[in-house]
Design a protein around this motif. Structure first.
Motif, PDB file in Angstrom:
ATOM      1  N   MET A  43     -11.820  17.215  -7.363  1.00 27.11           N
ATOM      2  CA  MET A  43     -11.256  16.396  -8.432  1.00 27.11           C
ATOM      3  C   MET A  43      -9.996  15.682  -7.953  1.00 27.11           C
ATOM      4  SD  MET A  43     -10.156  17.498 -12.304  1.00 27.11           S
ATOM      5  CE  MET A  43      -8.840  18.579 -11.750  1.00 27.11           C
ATOM      6  N   LEU A  44      -9.142  16.393  -7.225  1.00 31.40           N
ATOM      7  CA  LEU A  44      -7.922  15.793  -6.710  1.00 31.40           C
ATOM      8  C   LEU A  44      -8.242  14.657  -5.739  1.00 31.40           C
ATOM      9  CD1 LEU A  44      -4.831  15.950  -6.690  1.00 31.40           C
ATOM     10  CD2 LEU A  44      -5.013  17.538  -4.763  1.00 31.40           C
ATOM     11  N   LYS A  45      -9.274  14.863  -4.918  1.00 37.54           N
ATOM     12  CA  LYS A  45      -9.683  13.831  -3.976  1.00 37.54           C
ATOM     13  C   LYS A  45     -10.145  12.578  -4.706  1.00 37.54           C
ATOM     14  CE  LYS A  45     -12.728  13.109   0.010  1.00 37.54           C
ATOM     15  NZ  LYS A  45     -13.806  13.700   0.853  1.00 37.54           N
ATOM     16  N   TYR A  46     -10.854  12.769  -5.811  1.00 33.84           N
ATOM     17  CA  TYR A  46     -11.334  11.639  -6.607  1.00 33.84           C
ATOM     18  C   TYR A  46     -10.168  10.888  -7.239  1.00 33.84           C
ATOM     19  CZ  TYR A  46     -13.621   9.086 -10.390  1.00 33.84           C
ATOM     20  OH  TYR A  46     -14.031   8.107 -11.257  1.00 33.84           O
ATOM     21  N   ILE A  47      -9.163  11.637  -7.706  1.00 35.37           N
ATOM     22  CA  ILE A  47      -8.020  11.022  -8.378  1.00 35.37           C
ATOM     23  C   ILE A  47      -7.211  10.155  -7.419  1.00 35.37           C
ATOM     24  CG2 ILE A  47      -5.810  11.511  -9.508  1.00 35.37           C
ATOM     25  CD1 ILE A  47      -7.144  14.004 -10.707  1.00 35.37           C
ATOM     26  N   VAL A  48      -6.989  10.657  -6.206  1.00 33.28           N
ATOM     27  CA  VAL A  48      -6.112   9.943  -5.269  1.00 33.28           C
ATOM     28  C   VAL A  48      -6.870   8.962  -4.384  1.00 33.28           C
ATOM     29  CG1 VAL A  48      -4.521  11.890  -5.216  1.00 33.28           C
ATOM     30  CG2 VAL A  48      -6.292  11.718  -3.471  1.00 33.28           C
ATOM     31  N   ALA A  49      -8.207   8.916  -4.507  1.00 28.65           N
ATOM     32  CA  ALA A  49      -8.998   8.044  -3.637  1.00 28.65           C
ATOM     33  C   ALA A  49      -8.528   6.593  -3.641  1.00 28.65           C
ATOM     34  CB  ALA A  49     -10.478   8.133  -4.022  1.00 28.65           C
ATOM     35  N   PRO A  50      -8.227   5.976  -4.806  1.00 28.84           N
ATOM     36  CA  PRO A  50      -7.794   4.576  -4.779  1.00 28.84           C
ATOM     37  C   PRO A  50      -6.516   4.348  -3.992  1.00 28.84           C
ATOM     38  CG  PRO A  50      -8.414   5.220  -7.009  1.00 28.84           C
ATOM     39  CD  PRO A  50      -8.375   6.469  -6.196  1.00 28.84           C
ATOM     40  N   LEU A  51      -5.667   5.380  -3.882  1.00 27.34           N
ATOM     41  CA  LEU A  51      -4.405   5.218  -3.175  1.00 27.34           C
ATOM     42  C   LEU A  51      -4.599   5.130  -1.661  1.00 27.34           C
ATOM     43  CD1 LEU A  51      -2.231   7.751  -5.198  1.00 27.34           C
ATOM     44  CD2 LEU A  51      -2.384   5.272  -5.484  1.00 27.34           C
ATOM     45  N   LYS A  52      -5.812   5.383  -1.197  1.00 27.22           N
ATOM     46  CA  LYS A  52      -6.114   5.235   0.227  1.00 27.22           C
ATOM     47  C   LYS A  52      -6.541   3.818   0.568  1.00 27.22           C
ATOM     48  CE  LYS A  52      -7.743  10.039   0.490  1.00 27.22           C
ATOM     49  NZ  LYS A  52      -8.903  10.915   0.803  1.00 27.22           N
ATOM     50  N   ASP A  53      -6.699   2.992  -0.448  1.00 24.56           N
ATOM     51  CA  ASP A  53      -7.174   1.624  -0.247  1.00 24.56           C
ATOM     52  C   ASP A  53      -5.982   0.669  -0.219  1.00 24.56           C
ATOM     53  OD1 ASP A  53      -8.211  -1.099  -1.008  1.00 24.56           O
ATOM     54  OD2 ASP A  53     -10.114  -0.005  -0.935  1.00 24.56           O
ATOM     55  N   GLN A  54      -5.935  -0.177   0.808  1.00 26.80           N
ATOM     56  CA  GLN A  54      -4.819  -1.110   0.978  1.00 26.80           C
ATOM     57  C   GLN A  54      -4.675  -2.061  -0.209  1.00 26.80           C
ATOM     58  OE1 GLN A  54      -5.298  -4.094   4.078  1.00 26.80           O
ATOM     59  NE2 GLN A  54      -3.148  -3.869   4.678  1.00 26.80           N
ATOM     60  N   LYS A  55      -5.798  -2.459  -0.778  1.00 22.52           N
ATOM     61  CA  LYS A  55      -5.747  -3.388  -1.904  1.00 22.52           C
ATOM     62  C   LYS A  55      -5.021  -2.769  -3.097  1.00 22.52           C
ATOM     63  CE  LYS A  55     -10.271  -3.978  -2.110  1.00 22.52           C
ATOM     64  NZ  LYS A  55     -10.734  -3.181  -0.963  1.00 22.52           N
ATOM     65  N   MET A  56      -5.312  -1.519  -3.378  1.00 27.96           N
ATOM     66  CA  MET A  56      -4.666  -0.858  -4.506  1.00 27.96           C
ATOM     67  C   MET A  56      -3.179  -0.674  -4.258  1.00 27.96           C
ATOM     68  SD  MET A  56      -4.805   0.386  -7.512  1.00 27.96           S
ATOM     69  CE  MET A  56      -6.548   0.600  -7.907  1.00 27.96           C
ATOM     70  N   ILE A  57      -2.812  -0.298  -3.049  1.00 25.96           N
ATOM     71  CA  ILE A  57      -1.394  -0.111  -2.720  1.00 25.96           C
ATOM     72  C   ILE A  57      -0.616  -1.393  -2.958  1.00 25.96           C
ATOM     73  CG2 ILE A  57       0.240   0.386  -0.871  1.00 25.96           C
ATOM     74  CD1 ILE A  57      -1.260   2.830  -1.886  1.00 25.96           C
ATOM     75  N   LEU A  58      -1.199  -2.519  -2.581  1.00 26.09           N
ATOM     76  CA  LEU A  58      -0.516  -3.800  -2.757  1.00 26.09           C
ATOM     77  C   LEU A  58      -0.522  -4.276  -4.203  1.00 26.09           C
ATOM     78  CD1 LEU A  58      -1.796  -5.663   0.444  1.00 26.09           C
ATOM     79  CD2 LEU A  58       0.482  -4.703   0.027  1.00 26.09           C
ATOM     80  N   LEU A  59      -1.471  -3.793  -5.002  1.00 27.54           N
ATOM     81  CA  LEU A  59      -1.538  -4.175  -6.418  1.00 27.54           C
ATOM     82  C   LEU A  59      -0.625  -3.331  -7.303  1.00 27.54           C
ATOM     83  CD1 LEU A  59      -5.316  -4.900  -7.207  1.00 27.54           C
ATOM     84  CD2 LEU A  59      -3.400  -6.479  -7.494  1.00 27.54           C
TER      85      LEU A  59
END
Length: 351
Positions: free
Chosen positions: A150-166
């Motif tokens: 569950m924790l992996k699913y929650i933080v998954a978007p934070l591994k994507d460069q696009k999300m970090i920049l958004l």
């Protein structure tokens, strides 16, 4: 994710009528639990809204051979235009029902106002129960088979460069919404127009927001078109912030009375731009993980709103304007960097 977008929308509505009912008997023991529950259900309804609307738009685009970016823009423009129009309708209803009261309305007027809002809420719940099924991609139960998964699913978007920049722009969208509710009405509108003028100023803000949402949604086709539209909104809000910071002082007279209304209209343009573009881009860039992407939207947007509401009673208007201008500069710079990176492919994150 467990409920699915449609069920999340229906369950999420339950917090709103409860909160309205609590306002009929406003005490610590009614308002605080109702507020906590509303915060929980709001997360369901807004993540469900973004997921469902994106699924509906992408499904419509496939069925009718339409460009996905343009379809997402149209759907979000129409939704956020209708949503912003409630600023106009709600404030006009409030103005009509509370106009004869002292200090914001009589007790009878307030009760009638909340009853009217409760009726609108019930109609909304009924309509949400009638939503058609769209292309809702449901993850299997193994996604949450353990706390680690569950924790992996929650933080998954934070591994994507696009999300970090958004994320900085998402956070700023929350800051600027809370600013207009908590600071603009108190420190700019009320000193000039009085408490009775807040409804009119916010109605103009909502009308501008609604029109801009509809127009901005029509022009988005992808990341580069969104950048141009967001730039317009950012420049307008930056102009407002720097003018307030450097030149504004409350005065008497007709021109002075028109200033808060004009500021509200300009600020509504920026809010309409951010709502339509951010939601459309999340649906376009994170097609395979929409639930997680819109959950991140709510996390950073709501957290930023909380910051403004906590700070507004204890810092000056000047300090708040500096904070807003700094946040706008950082968030817009991060968004421009996303454009330079040029990543418009859907997210392929694995959770």
């Amino acid at each position: 994710n467990g409920l699915g977008a449609r069920r999340a929308l229906v369950v999420g509505t339950s917090g709103y009528p409860l909160f309205i009912l609590a306002n009929l008997v406003p005490t610590w023991y009614t308002m605080v639990p109702a507020s906590l529950y509303l915060g929980f259900t709001a997360s369901l309804i807004w993540v469900g809204q973004g997921t469902y609307l994106s699924s509906a738009a992408l499904s419509h685009a496939r069925e009718n051979s339409l460009p996905e970016g343009q379809t997402l823009g149209n759907f979000n423009g129409e939704f956020w235009g209708a949503y912003a129009s409630t600023q106009v309708i709600g404030n006009l209803i409030s103005l009509a029902l509370l106009r004869n009261g002292k200090d914001g309305g009589s007790v009878t007027g307030k009760y009638l106002l909340f009853v009217v809002f409760l009726g609108c809420m019930i109609i909304g719940i009924v309509l949400m129960c009638l939503l058609s099924k769209r292309d809702e991609k449901r993850h299997n139960d193994s996604t949450h088979s353990s706390f680690g998964a569950m924790l992996k699913y929650i933080v998954a978007p934070l591994k994507d460069q696009k999300m970090i920049l958004l994320i900085p722009l998402i956070a700023y969208s929350g800051l600027q919404q809370a600013f207009v509710w908590a600071v603009f009405t108190k420190s700019i509108v009320s000193p000039v127009l009085g408490i009775s003028g807040v409804g009119g100023a916010m109605a103009i803000y909502g009308a501008s927001d609604a029109v801009c949402s509809l127009v901005a949604g029509r022009f988005i086709s992808g990341l580069h078109s969104a950048t141009l539209i967001v730039s317009v909104g950012a420049i307008l809000q930056a102009a407002v912030l720097f003018w307030l910071l450097l030149f504004y002082s409350p005065m008497e007279g007709l021109v002075s009375a028109a200033v808060p209304l004009f500021i509200g209209a300009l600020w509504g343009v920026g809010d309409g731009v951010l709502n339509t573009q951010l939601n459309a881009l999340l649906g376009l860039l994170f097609k395979d993980v929409k639930e997680a992407a819109f959950a991140q939207l709510m996390v950073w947007q709501s957290g930023a709103m909380a910051v403004i509401f906590f700070l507004s009673p204890s810092i000056t208007l000047h300090a708040m304007l500096i904070l807003m201008a700094t946040a706008l500069f950082i968030s817009f710079g991060s968004f421009l960097l996303l454009t330079l990176v040029g990543v418009e492919k859907p997210s392929t994150m694995r959770v």
